[in-house]
Design a protein around this motif. Structure first.
Motif, PDB file in Angstrom:
ATOM      1  N   ILE A 145       0.834  -1.203   0.000  1.00  0.00           N
ATOM      2  CA  ILE A 145       0.000   0.000   0.000  1.00  0.00           C
ATOM      3  C   ILE A 145       0.868   1.252   0.000  1.00  0.00           C
ATOM      4  O   ILE A 145       0.562   2.241  -0.701  1.00  0.00           O
ATOM      5  N   HIS A 146       1.969   1.246   0.782  1.00  0.00           N
ATOM      6  CA  HIS A 146       2.857   2.417   0.818  1.00  0.00           C
ATOM      7  C   HIS A 146       3.492   2.656  -0.551  1.00  0.00           C
ATOM      8  O   HIS A 146       3.510   3.803  -1.037  1.00  0.00           O
ATOM      9  N   VAL A 147       4.021   1.600  -1.174  1.00  0.00           N
ATOM     10  CA  VAL A 147       4.647   1.750  -2.494  1.00  0.00           C
ATOM     11  C   VAL A 147       3.608   2.181  -3.530  1.00  0.00           C
ATOM     12  O   VAL A 147       3.876   3.019  -4.401  1.00  0.00           O
ATOM     13  N   GLY A 148       2.399   1.627  -3.435  1.00  0.00           N
ATOM     14  CA  GLY A 148       1.345   2.039  -4.356  1.00  0.00           C
ATOM     15  C   GLY A 148       1.011   3.510  -4.199  1.00  0.00           C
ATOM     16  O   GLY A 148       0.810   4.219  -5.197  1.00  0.00           O
ATOM     17  N   ALA A 154       3.797   9.881  -7.424  1.00  0.00           N
ATOM     18  CA  ALA A 154       4.813  10.243  -8.416  1.00  0.00           C
ATOM     19  C   ALA A 154       4.212  10.335  -9.811  1.00  0.00           C
ATOM     20  O   ALA A 154       4.544  11.236 -10.600  1.00  0.00           O
ATOM     21  N   LYS A 155       3.321   9.394 -10.128  1.00  0.00           N
ATOM     22  CA  LYS A 155       2.676   9.418 -11.441  1.00  0.00           C
ATOM     23  C   LYS A 155       1.822  10.663 -11.608  1.00  0.00           C
ATOM     24  O   LYS A 155       1.840  11.316 -12.676  1.00  0.00           O
ATOM     25  N   ALA A 156       1.075  11.019 -10.566  1.00  0.00           N
ATOM     26  CA  ALA A 156       0.247  12.217 -10.645  1.00  0.00           C
ATOM     27  C   ALA A 156       1.108  13.466 -10.775  1.00  0.00           C
ATOM     28  O   ALA A 156       0.789  14.389 -11.545  1.00  0.00           O
ATOM     29  N   ARG A 214      11.904  17.780 -14.625  1.00  0.00           N
ATOM     30  CA  ARG A 214      11.208  17.509 -13.362  1.00  0.00           C
ATOM     31  C   ARG A 214      10.303  16.293 -13.469  1.00  0.00           C
ATOM     32  O   ARG A 214      10.184  15.498 -12.529  1.00  0.00           O
ATOM     33  N   ALA A 215       9.641  16.110 -14.607  1.00  0.00           N
ATOM     34  CA  ALA A 215       8.812  14.921 -14.788  1.00  0.00           C
ATOM     35  C   ALA A 215       9.662  13.662 -14.772  1.00  0.00           C
ATOM     36  O   ALA A 215       9.272  12.632 -14.202  1.00  0.00           O
ATOM     37  N   ALA A 216      10.826  13.743 -15.379  1.00  0.00           N
ATOM     38  CA  ALA A 216      11.728  12.585 -15.371  1.00  0.00           C
ATOM     39  C   ALA A 216      12.203  12.287 -13.956  1.00  0.00           C
ATOM     40  O   ALA A 216      12.304  11.120 -13.552  1.00  0.00           O
ATOM     41  N   GLN A 217      12.520  13.323 -13.191  1.00  0.00           N
ATOM     42  CA  GLN A 217      12.939  13.116 -11.799  1.00  0.00           C
ATOM     43  C   GLN A 217      11.814  12.507 -10.960  1.00  0.00           C
ATOM     44  O   GLN A 217      12.057  11.665 -10.095  1.00  0.00           O
ATOM     45  N   ALA A 218      10.576  12.957 -11.170  1.00  0.00           N
ATOM     46  CA  ALA A 218       9.449  12.394 -10.423  1.00  0.00           C
ATOM     47  C   ALA A 218       9.289  10.911 -10.715  1.00  0.00           C
ATOM     48  O   ALA A 218       9.019  10.107  -9.815  1.00  0.00           O
ATOM     49  N   ARG A 219       9.466  10.538 -12.031  1.00  0.00           N
ATOM     50  CA  ARG A 219       9.362   9.120 -12.359  1.00  0.00           C
ATOM     51  C   ARG A 219      10.559   8.340 -11.836  1.00  0.00           C
ATOM     52  O   ARG A 219      10.440   7.177 -11.470  1.00  0.00           O
ATOM     53  N   THR A 220      11.712   8.970 -11.774  1.00  0.00           N
ATOM     54  CA  THR A 220      12.920   8.285 -11.307  1.00  0.00           C
ATOM     55  C   THR A 220      12.880   8.024  -9.814  1.00  0.00           C
ATOM     56  O   THR A 220      13.437   7.048  -9.322  1.00  0.00           O
TER      57      THR A 220
END
Length: 509
Positions: A145-148, A154-156, A214-220
């Motif tokens: 649940i935490h990872v989800g 991060a996706k949002a 910044r989007a790449a960092q959020a996904r990373t």
């Protein structure tokens, strides 16, 4: 003048005497010793009769997207609260294939934040294996649940950045269309407008690149959180040591019982208002303390204590024998809370006086201390209080009676016109001591002094009334007035019980 001074001193007395309170609590040590022992036994019994259920524990390292070195523990407290939700409990029960109610399951575990990123999970069960399985299921459910949640966050965030980038690109396309094929210096008249368009295009290009980064960092960041959130201490059963648990619970029960016993002793002392200091007893009775004796010797007392008590009894017997021999009227011993000690003192006094001739003891005690004593040849004779008026006055005679509640006060003059009060410290309330002093004064029985039984060994107060004779002032003066045929007004300081009588009552008396 004297009465008002005494009244003022009584009114100025503190409401709570700490010294008397400490002494009274110390004298009731049997109570708080018993409470402490009871608490110790209850604590040990709880550890033996109510052992803790099988428990398993595991530790989870939790990574957060917003981790900061100066975090005060807000994030880990949030994780503890998330662990205690029905979502986590329901997911864990699904992995366990259990039909238990999530609300009931939540009562069997708890989470504790050890550090900003370390979470401990304690789970109970019907057996060690079940507790370990529950701990493993809870840890996996929490991690999932935490990872989800972190992935969704991060996706949002990345999607929001990409949407902003797309809006910038649309605006950039409009700027590029407005610029067209013009160069910065192609038209001198439109140079200002061209310069603004070229600056806007450069700014939009920079911001689009920034949003992409910044989007790449959020996904990373999501893989770091996924790999960082893991079980660092495998679920294992907690083995409880019965001796250690019994010792811990016994120590806790001992402390709690001792505190409760001290509180009860202090509360009982304040409510009962039973004087224990010789200063208070002398003031309440209006007579000085002339001797002190320990209680009846115990079987386990050491030899020097028995020898010291025997020496004190012999000294008191000598003083009382001298008083009886020098008195023109019978002397009595009146006990209050110590009938056995009074009977022992009376027998010792009779043994001392029998060298002068026959000795008779008038027994007015309510118990069988003297009545059931076998008569010895040559020893003192004991007669009941109801025959006190019929016995012969030849030889030495003294009475032994009681001033405990329920006393027949009118019978006391038959025991003796002068008396020595044998009082146990802390036995009676101050109100009853006042009653005894007033009743003896009304009966014109002069109080020679007070023998204090079982006093506090650390009592350093003075039991002597320095402002008056060592007798009950009122009874002594009224007797002297009747013998002299004149009602002489007394001038010495009154005892406490007399000082509290209203002025109108004192004048009437």
């Amino acid at each position: 003048m004297t009465t008002s001074t005494t009244s003022e001193s009584s009114a100025a007395a503190p409401l709570l005497d700490l010294r008397a309170l400490v002494v009274a609590v110390r004298r009731r040590r049997r109570l708080w010793y018993s409470m402490a022992l009871l608490g110790l036994l209850i604590g040990a019994a709880v550890a033996v009769l109510l052992p803790p259920p099988p428990t398993a524990v595991t530790k989870v390292l939790v990574a957060h997207q917003e981790d900061q070195p100066n975090d005060t523990g807000t994030l880990i407290r949030t994780d503890v609260e998330v662990l205690g939700t029905t979502r986590v409990a329901d997911k864990a029960l699904q992995s366990l294939k259990s039909r238990e109610n999530p609300e009931d399951f939540m009562r069997t575990y708890r989470g504790t934040g050890l550090t900003n990123n370390l979470l401990r999970i304690d789970v109970t069960g019907d057996s060690d294996a079940q507790a370990v399985a529950r701990a493993k299921a809870l840890a996996d459910a929490f991690i999932a649940i935490h990872v989800g949640r972190m992935r969704e966050a991060a996706k949002a965030e990345a999607q929001a950045l990409l949407d902003q980038r797309d809006r910038m690109r649309v605006e950039l396309d409009q700027v590029n269309k407005a610029i067209g094929d013009r160069s910065p210096g192609s038209d001198q008249k439109a140079s200002a407008s061209n310069e603004s368009l070229f600056s806007r295009r450069a700014e939009l290009t920079s911001r689009i690149a920034d949003f992409d980064q910044r989007a790449a960092q959020a996904r990373t960041g999501t893989p770091r959180i996924v790999s960082g959130t893991q079980i660092v201490d495998a679920p294992h059963a907690v083995h409880h040591s019965l001796p250690k648990a019994a010792a811990t619970n016994a120590a806790i029960g001992l402390v709690l019982g001792l505190v409760l016993g001290l509180a009860l002793a202090a509360l009982g002392t304040v409510v009962a208002d039973r004087p224990v200091l010789r200063r208070e007893i002398a003031a309440n009775l209006g007579a000085s303390v002339i001797a002190e004796l320990r209680g009846a010797p115990r079987r386990w007392s050491v030899p020097w204590q028995r020898r010291r008590a025997r020496t004190a009894r012999e000294r008191l017997t000598t003083v009382l024998a001298r008083t009886v021999r020098g008195s023109a009227e019978p002397v009595s011993l009146l006990e209050l809370g110590c009938a056995r000690s009074a009977s022992v003192i009376a027998l010792d006094l009779a043994e001392t006086l029998k060298t002068d001739g026959p000795v008779m003891i008038v027994d007015g005690l309510p118990g069988p201390q003297l009545a059931d004593r076998p008569q010895k040849p040559g020893g003192p004779s004991v007669v009941g209080g109801e025959r006190a008026a019929e016995v012969s006055h030849e030889g030495r005679r003294f009475g032994v009676g009681s001033v405990a509640p329920g006393t027949a006060w009118t019978d006391l003059p038959y025991l003796g016109g002068r008396t020595v009060l044998v009082v146990r410290a802390g036995h009676s309330s101050a109100a009853w001591l006042h009653t005894v002093a007033r009743q003896l004064a009304d009966l014109s029985i002069a109080v020679i002094g007070v023998v204090l039984i079982d006093p506090d060994p650390r009592d350093r107060t003075d039991g002597t009334l320095w402002d008056g004779p060592h007798t009950a002032s009122r009874g002594h003066d009224e007797r002297a007035a009747r013998q002299n045929g004149a009602g002489r007004r007394r001038t010495e300081q009154l005892p406490v019980w007399a000082a509290r009588v209203p002025d109108s009552d004192q004048e009437a008396r």
